[in-house]
Design an enzyme around this catalytic site. Structure first.
Site, PDB file in Angstrom:
ATOM      1  N   LYS A   1       0.841  -1.207   0.000  1.00 16.13           N
ATOM      2  CA  LYS A   1       0.000   0.000   0.000  1.00 16.13           C
ATOM      3  C   LYS A   1       0.873   1.254   0.000  1.00 16.13           C
ATOM      4  CE  LYS A   1      -1.519   1.483   4.170  1.00 16.13           C
ATOM      5  NZ  LYS A   1      -1.159   2.857   4.556  1.00 16.13           N
ATOM      6  N   ASN A   2       1.889   1.280   0.861  1.00 16.13           N
ATOM      7  CA  ASN A   2       2.667   2.503   1.025  1.00 16.13           C
ATOM      8  C   ASN A   2       3.652   2.754  -0.115  1.00 16.13           C
ATOM      9  OD1 ASN A   2       1.236   3.025   3.296  1.00 16.13           O
ATOM     10  ND2 ASN A   2       2.865   2.500   4.753  1.00 16.13           N
TER      11      ASN A   2
ATOM     12  N   CYS B   1      -3.986  12.828  13.758  1.00 13.75           N
ATOM     13  CA  CYS B   1      -4.615  11.524  13.534  1.00 13.75           C
ATOM     14  C   CYS B   1      -4.443  10.654  14.766  1.00 13.75           C
ATOM     15  CB  CYS B   1      -4.077  10.873  12.258  1.00 13.75           C
ATOM     16  SG  CYS B   1      -2.783   9.702  12.452  1.00 13.75           S
TER      17      CYS B   1
ATOM     18  N   ARG C   1       1.514  14.399  13.580  1.00 12.57           N
ATOM     19  CA  ARG C   1       1.895  14.212  12.182  1.00 12.57           C
ATOM     20  C   ARG C   1       1.855  15.493  11.347  1.00 12.57           C
ATOM     21  NH1 ARG C   1      -0.573   8.636  10.043  1.00 12.57           N
ATOM     22  NH2 ARG C   1       1.203   8.786   8.654  1.00 12.57           N
TER      23      ARG C   1
ATOM     24  N   ASP D   1       5.405   0.443  12.013  1.00 10.82           N
ATOM     25  CA  ASP D   1       4.194  -0.214  11.517  1.00 10.82           C
ATOM     26  C   ASP D   1       4.101  -1.679  11.955  1.00 10.82           C
ATOM     27  OD1 ASP D   1       3.397   2.113  10.327  1.00 10.82           O
ATOM     28  OD2 ASP D   1       4.023   1.566   8.303  1.00 10.82           O
TER      29      ASP D   1
ATOM     30  N   ARG E   1      -8.355  -0.634   5.245  1.00  6.55           N
ATOM     31  CA  ARG E   1      -7.574   0.427   4.597  1.00  6.55           C
ATOM     32  C   ARG E   1      -6.282  -0.134   4.012  1.00  6.55           C
ATOM     33  NH1 ARG E   1      -6.513   5.851   7.713  1.00  6.55           N
ATOM     34  NH2 ARG E   1      -5.415   6.088   5.756  1.00  6.55           N
TER      35      ARG E   1
END
Ligand code: EPU
Length: 443
Positions: A31-32, A130, A135, A318, A410
């Site tokens: 995803k990233n 968030c 951030r 993560d 997500r």
């Protein structure tokens, strides 16, 4: 939220723990890496074809973002291909990234650099805080100003202008993944040379550099903290395959370690998993590593070990939540230090509700193991926190219900189907439309 998202917002996972995991689970595209690659399509008026795009909700959000700016995005998921073709030949006269989309996905700010470089202007909503920390995006803004952009902030939006960006020397005051990516895209079309120091070295940054190079950019120093980019006046279409998702792979590896059994995590890049595999070896997990897969062998006997999150190649933030779930089942005390985000321990209290012994002291979580986990109703608070709850549930006694699994959708492609395929008892409830109805758009 549209109707589908509203309904999916109600989805829950029901997980019955205790099964060992056996067989092979395949990793999707990262995803990233896919998100910045899609934003890079803004840099050219020719089609960019991206393969191995994961079927996750953030990709749909990015699709909407690009379409709202006038880009054509074909997205197709099938057995053989997960592919998108993006054509940004005719952008709207005043393309902008609006609050409604940016607030649901911070990575939307990745369009700032490419939009500005290609059109000389960009209007992007400020993302706000968030669940895992404040951030800020000050490093993106300062970097673009160093390239000659004039930037103002009004009514919650960043307005950026520049006739043509000019190369410069940029030293990031803080290592930032999307900041490095945003500036790399902007510098690719700037006039002259840009030297960026203290850059992020994450594999996703390298993957974006590989795509930009195929598009005609001149970038050197990839994989080091210093990137040199010689700007060109035009970039072209290209075809690129997104790297495997190292965080999804890591999540499955921890699942195998925690649940016990023999699990092959296939289609991954072991070179991107060094810090995690080293830590898990210390904890007592055994591996057989091949070119594109990791066989995880665990008898469930785990030893405590401390971990400290760092930028790549260090232990990824993560993976911190997933490691915490594992630490609850290791003999002894593990100290987990979170150095990247200031508020990334929301999962700890949910794990405590399942029977874990965890104390939070500022940036440190002190996990005393091993405590039996018992099923409970728990709440997912962000993407990786949700993953840690799924892992804990696999090791818990009884039936855990995880609410708000839209967080996990997500960034994990059909995680329940993948885990069920290797023996986990997990099902989604509250689903009123088949996921395919949403995912299968285009060919
Ligand atoms: N930071 C600043 N100023 C900036 C930018 C960042 O102070 O201008 C700070 C952040 O507040 C944070 C640290 O620098 O404390 C690192 O943030 P970074 O910018 O590297 O994070 P990001 O680029 O917003 C990406 C991933 C995250 C991942 C982080 C760290 C994407 C789309 N997101 O975020 O992924 O946690 O890097 O590795 O690439 C996830 O996938 O669950 C996720 C959150």
């Amino acid at each position: 939220m549209n109707e589908w998202e509203n309904r999916c917002g109600m989805d829950k996972f029901v997980i019955r723990g205790g099964n060992r995991l056996l067989g092979t689970v395949r990793v999707s595209g990262a995803k990233n890496a896919a998100l910045p690659a899609m934003a890079a399509a803004l840099l050219t008026d020719e089609p960019v074809i991206l393969e191995n795009i994961p079927d996750v909700r953030d990709i749909q959000t990015e699709r909407k973002l690009l379409e709202a700016m006038g880009c054509e995005v074909e997205l197709g998921y099938g057995r053989a291909h997960h592919r998108t073709t993006i054509n940004c030949a005719s952008l709207n006269p005043d393309p902008e990234a609006g609050y409604e989309l940016v607030k649901t996905m911070r990575a939307s700010t990745l369009v700032l650099g490419p939009l500005l470089a290609r059109t000389g202007r960009a209007r992007v909503s400020l993302p706000g805080g968030c669940a895992i920390g404040a951030r800020p995006i000050d490093q993106h803004i300062k970097g673009l100003e160093r390239l000659g952009a004039e930037i103002t902030q009004e009514h919650g939006y960043i307005e950026a202008r520049a006739e043509r960006l000019r190369g410069n020397h940029i030293v990031f005051e803080k290592i930032t993944v999307t900041g490095t990516e945003d500036l790399m895209m902007a510098a690719a079309l700037a006039e002259g040379e840009t030297v960026m120091e203290n850059c992020a070295r994450e594999p996703e940054v390298g993957d974006l550099a590989a795509l930009l190079t195929k598009m005609g950019a001149h970038i050197s120093g990839v994989g080091t903290p210093t990137l040199r980019i010689t700007g060109v006046s035009k970039l072209f279409g290209a075809r690129h395959r997104i790297i495997p998702d190292r965080i999804e792979a890591g999540t499955f590896i921890v699942a195998g370690a925690l649940a016990g059994g023999e699990l092959t995590v296939a289609g991954c890049e072991p070179a991107h998993l060094g810090a995690l595999l080293q830590k898990l070896e210390e904890v007592g997990v055994k591996f057989r590593i091949s070119k594109e897969s990791v066989l995880v062998m665990s008898n469930g006997e785990l030893r405590a070990s401390d971990v400290s999150t760092e930028e790549f190649p260090g232990f990824a933030t993560d993976m911190q939540a997933q490691f915490m779930a594992l630490a609850t089942q290791a003999e002894g005390t593990s100290i987990i230090t979170e150095n990247i985000f200031e508020n990334r321990f929301m999962h700890a209290q949910e794990l405590v509700r399942m029977g874990a012994n965890i104390r939070i002291e500022g940036r440190r979580a002190i996990v005393r193991g091993r405590t039996p986990l018992s099923a409970a109703a728990v709440l997912a608070s962000d993407l990786r926190a949700s993953a840690s709850l799924v892992l804990a549930a696999l090791a818990a006694d009884g039936e855990t219900i995880i609410d708000r699994v839209y967080h996990i959708d997500r960034g994990y492609e059909r995680i329940e189907e993948k885990l069920r395929g290797v023996g986990a008892q997990i099902r989604r409830i509250g689903e009123m439309l088949p996921r395919r109805a949403f995912a299968a758009v285009g060919s």
